[in-house]
Enzyme design. Structure first.
Site, mmCIF file in Angstrom:
data_model
loop_
_atom_site.group_PDB
_atom_site.id
_atom_site.type_symbol
_atom_site.label_atom_id
_atom_site.label_comp_id
_atom_site.label_asym_id
_atom_site.label_seq_id
_atom_site.Cartn_x
_atom_site.Cartn_y
_atom_site.Cartn_z
ATOM 1 N N HIS A 64 39.850 35.424 48.893
ATOM 2 C CA HIS A 64 38.833 36.282 49.333
ATOM 3 C C HIS A 64 38.900 36.442 50.896
ATOM 4 O O HIS A 64 38.475 35.424 51.523
ATOM 5 C CB HIS A 64 37.414 36.279 48.888
ATOM 6 C CG HIS A 64 37.364 36.510 47.272
ATOM 7 N ND1 HIS A 64 37.270 37.479 46.536
ATOM 8 C CD2 HIS A 64 37.335 35.113 46.509
ATOM 9 C CE1 HIS A 64 37.232 37.192 45.362
ATOM 10 N NE2 HIS A 64 37.200 35.826 45.201
ATOM 11 N N LEU A 65 39.756 37.516 51.391
ATOM 12 C CA LEU A 65 39.695 37.472 52.761
ATOM 13 C C LEU A 65 39.016 38.584 53.366
ATOM 14 O O LEU A 65 39.016 38.709 54.763
ATOM 15 C CB LEU A 65 41.226 37.642 53.143
ATOM 16 C CG LEU A 65 42.143 36.573 52.699
ATOM 17 C CD1 LEU A 65 43.639 36.814 53.397
ATOM 18 C CD2 LEU A 65 41.672 35.333 53.032
ATOM 19 N N ARG A 66 37.995 39.299 52.611
ATOM 20 C CA ARG A 66 36.861 39.951 53.082
ATOM 21 C C ARG A 66 37.247 41.271 54.221
ATOM 22 O O ARG A 66 36.268 41.968 54.141
ATOM 23 C CB ARG A 66 36.113 39.253 54.143
ATOM 24 C CG ARG A 66 35.523 38.049 53.250
ATOM 25 C CD ARG A 66 34.642 38.345 51.991
ATOM 26 N NE ARG A 66 34.053 37.021 51.560
ATOM 27 C CZ ARG A 66 34.080 36.796 50.184
ATOM 28 N NH1 ARG A 66 34.160 37.773 49.283
ATOM 29 N NH2 ARG A 66 33.313 35.800 49.691
ATOM 30 N N HIS A 181 38.116 37.095 35.622
ATOM 31 C CA HIS A 181 36.973 36.288 36.008
ATOM 32 C C HIS A 181 35.948 36.370 34.684
ATOM 33 O O HIS A 181 35.489 37.226 34.516
ATOM 34 C CB HIS A 181 36.261 37.004 37.065
ATOM 35 C CG HIS A 181 34.778 36.463 37.504
ATOM 36 N ND1 HIS A 181 34.449 35.844 38.801
ATOM 37 C CD2 HIS A 181 33.739 36.334 36.493
ATOM 38 C CE1 HIS A 181 33.177 35.437 38.410
ATOM 39 N NE2 HIS A 181 32.553 35.769 37.477
ATOM 40 N N HIS A 234 39.846 30.502 37.873
ATOM 41 C CA HIS A 234 38.744 29.570 37.805
ATOM 42 C C HIS A 234 38.016 28.972 36.625
ATOM 43 O O HIS A 234 36.723 29.154 36.648
ATOM 44 C CB HIS A 234 37.771 29.912 39.006
ATOM 45 C CG HIS A 234 37.124 31.187 38.912
ATOM 46 N ND1 HIS A 234 36.649 31.948 37.863
ATOM 47 C CD2 HIS A 234 37.056 32.239 39.798
ATOM 48 C CE1 HIS A 234 36.198 33.080 38.225
ATOM 49 N NE2 HIS A 234 36.426 33.389 39.276
ATOM 50 N N ASP A 307 40.097 30.103 45.339
ATOM 51 C CA ASP A 307 38.887 30.886 45.407
ATOM 52 C C ASP A 307 38.170 30.856 46.778
ATOM 53 O O ASP A 307 36.819 30.882 46.604
ATOM 54 C CB ASP A 307 37.946 30.646 43.983
ATOM 55 C CG ASP A 307 37.054 31.805 43.809
ATOM 56 O OD1 ASP A 307 37.119 32.899 44.438
ATOM 57 O OD2 ASP A 307 36.231 31.468 43.237
ATOM 58 N N HIS A 311 31.691 33.138 53.631
ATOM 59 C CA HIS A 311 30.431 34.041 53.785
ATOM 60 C C HIS A 311 29.919 33.499 55.229
ATOM 61 O O HIS A 311 29.610 32.440 55.559
ATOM 62 C CB HIS A 311 29.377 33.677 52.766
ATOM 63 C CG HIS A 311 29.653 34.268 51.419
ATOM 64 N ND1 HIS A 311 29.881 35.492 51.199
ATOM 65 C CD2 HIS A 311 29.999 33.571 50.319
ATOM 66 C CE1 HIS A 311 30.004 35.658 49.671
ATOM 67 N NE2 HIS A 311 30.300 34.270 49.292
HETATM 68 ZN ZN ZN Z 1 35.659 34.961 40.351
#
Ligand code: ZN
Length: 431
Positions: A64-66, A181, A234, A307, A311
């Site tokens: 997740h690179l936001r 997911h 995951h 993953d 944050h």
């Molecule tokens: Zn997930």
């Protein structure tokens, strides 16, 4: 472009059946030669890899690179910097940004930004449904044409079995994986950590294994019924590993991944690390950790994926119940894989390289077609050099990621990336 020589290392490339002491010469982004004793005079720059492993560049299929929308936590640039520092030459970005990557123009914008940054290769994963809302499928063909390589509503499950069936039907025609997911919200709603003694001691609601197990079972049934291409994100439970193992034996087209934190920690880590050990799926029991380690050893689990979920401090420095789910992972993945799995002889070095490079590239056919996950003459010069014996201490404050939310701050690892080469250029070098 300059000629780069990697000299004296031990090359391991499972896809090419290669485990040998050989030199690698790179030119114009490609591997020009793999041979014994290539003279230094044939190169402009040489990396001395004596005592080190020369691996196909690592491929992270879950990060997740936001960007866009969450730049306070990470940007494409800081994320890609963290990736190459962790040995990842290619990275797949999950679509749960703001806006969600559910339209071709969003996918193209990501690719344009990443191309300007350089560093690692970025491969966008687009949403299965608009806004990942679970109502209507996105336009898969258009998104693929724009550069998406897989589809996922990650952060959440694909909401209904009906929508998942449609997505898997499309995946079969397009030969592209649906990455799910797995979580049944009716079981997990309001949950903070794993259901069990830890949740009870903390007085918070638990997330049962069944929440994940039900989701995996649903998806496997649908993958079998449709012949679609399913990838489970995951996995964290013994039940998920068992279901995938049985499905593979039965010929279902299913692959899965595990994160370093799920093969390393149990839910008890929450006592010490608080919100920095809060993620979704949650850390589980010893029995589950052992099950995912067995799944890695016997090939049930195809890939290690980070993953990586950065944050900003403001999203984590809250009560455990209110803190955001997720931990960073790009810079600690190799250290954990070697320290927790290879050195204790749970998996071999060959398997570790396969789990970090070869297999993730196979999970997403487009990456394998691009020649990722292997080292071959004429193929892309994406290479990770690491010292499996180098002991070091990870300091989150010195990391490249913009965020520091990790339970591994201050951990000592044996094994470290020393150079990351993307398209024949040195994108990271340990000084
Ligand atoms: Zn997930």
């Amino acid at each position: 472009m300059a000629l780069l020589l990697i000299k004296g290392g031990r090359i391991i490339s499972p896809e090419d059946g290669l485990d040998a002491h050989l030199d690698v010469l790179c030119e114009r982004g490609r591997i020009r030669q793999i041979a014994a004793e290539i003279p230094m005079s044939s190169a402009d720059e040489t990396i001395d890899a004596t005592g080190q492993i020369v691996s196909p560049g690592f491929v992270d299929i879950h990060a997740h690179l936001r960007e866009p929308g969450g730049e306070a936590s990470e940007t494409l640039e800081t994320g890609l910097r963290a990736a190459v520092a962790g040995g990842f030459t290619a990275l797949c970005a999950m679509p749960n940004t703001c806006p969600v990557n559910d339209r071709p123009e969003h996918t193209r914008a990501l690719l344009d930004r990443a191309a300007r940054i350089g560093l690692g290769r970025l491969y966008p994963i687009a949403a299965v449904s608009f806004e990942s809302g679970g109502e209507a499928l996105t336009n898969f063909s258009e998104l693929l044409a724009a550069g998406a390589v897989a589809f996922s509503d990650d952060g959440k499950p694909v909401k209904t079995a009906a929508l998942m069936r449609q997505a898997l039907q499309a995946s079969r025609e397009l030969d592209v994986p649906i990455i799910d997911h797995c979580e049944d919200a009716s079981l997990s709603a309001g949950g903070v950590v794993n259901e069990g003694p830890v949740a009870e001691a903390l007085g918070v609601r638990g997330i049962p294994n069944a929440s994940e197990d039900v989701g995996v079972a649903r998806d496997v049934v649908l993958a079998e019924a449709t012949g679609g291409r399913l990838h489970i994100a995951h996995v964290s439970t013994a039940g998920a590993v068992r279901t995938v193992r049985a499905a593979k034996r039965g010929g279902v087209r299913v692959t899965c991944e595990v994160t370093p934190h799920h093969f390393t920690l149990t839910d008890e880590a929450v006592f010490e690390h608080g919100a920095n050990a809060k993620m979704n799926p949650p850390l589980r029991s010893v029995r589950d950790v052992e099950a995912v380690q067995s799944g890695l050893a016997d090939g049930t689990i195809d890939a290690i994926a980070t993953d990586h979920a950065p944050h900003a401090a403001s999203l984590k420095e809250r009560s455990l119940s209110e803190a955001a789910f997720g931990v960073t992972g790009l810079e600690t993945a190799l250290g954990l894989t070697l320290t927790r799995l290879v050195h204790p002889r749970k998996i071999s070095l060959w398997q570790a390289v396969a789990l970090l490079s070869t297999n993730p590239a196979r999970v997403i056919p487009q990456l394998a077609r691009a020649g990722l996950g292997r080292l071959q003459t004429g193929g892309p010069a994406d290479i990770t050099v690491f010292d499996p014996r180098l002991t070091w201490t990870y300091r989150a404050a010195e990391g490249r990621s913009k965020s520091r939310n990790t339970p591994f701050d201050g951990w000592e690892f044996t094994g470290r990336v020393t150079a990351t080469i993307v398209g024949g250029c040195v994108a990271y070098r340990r000084c």
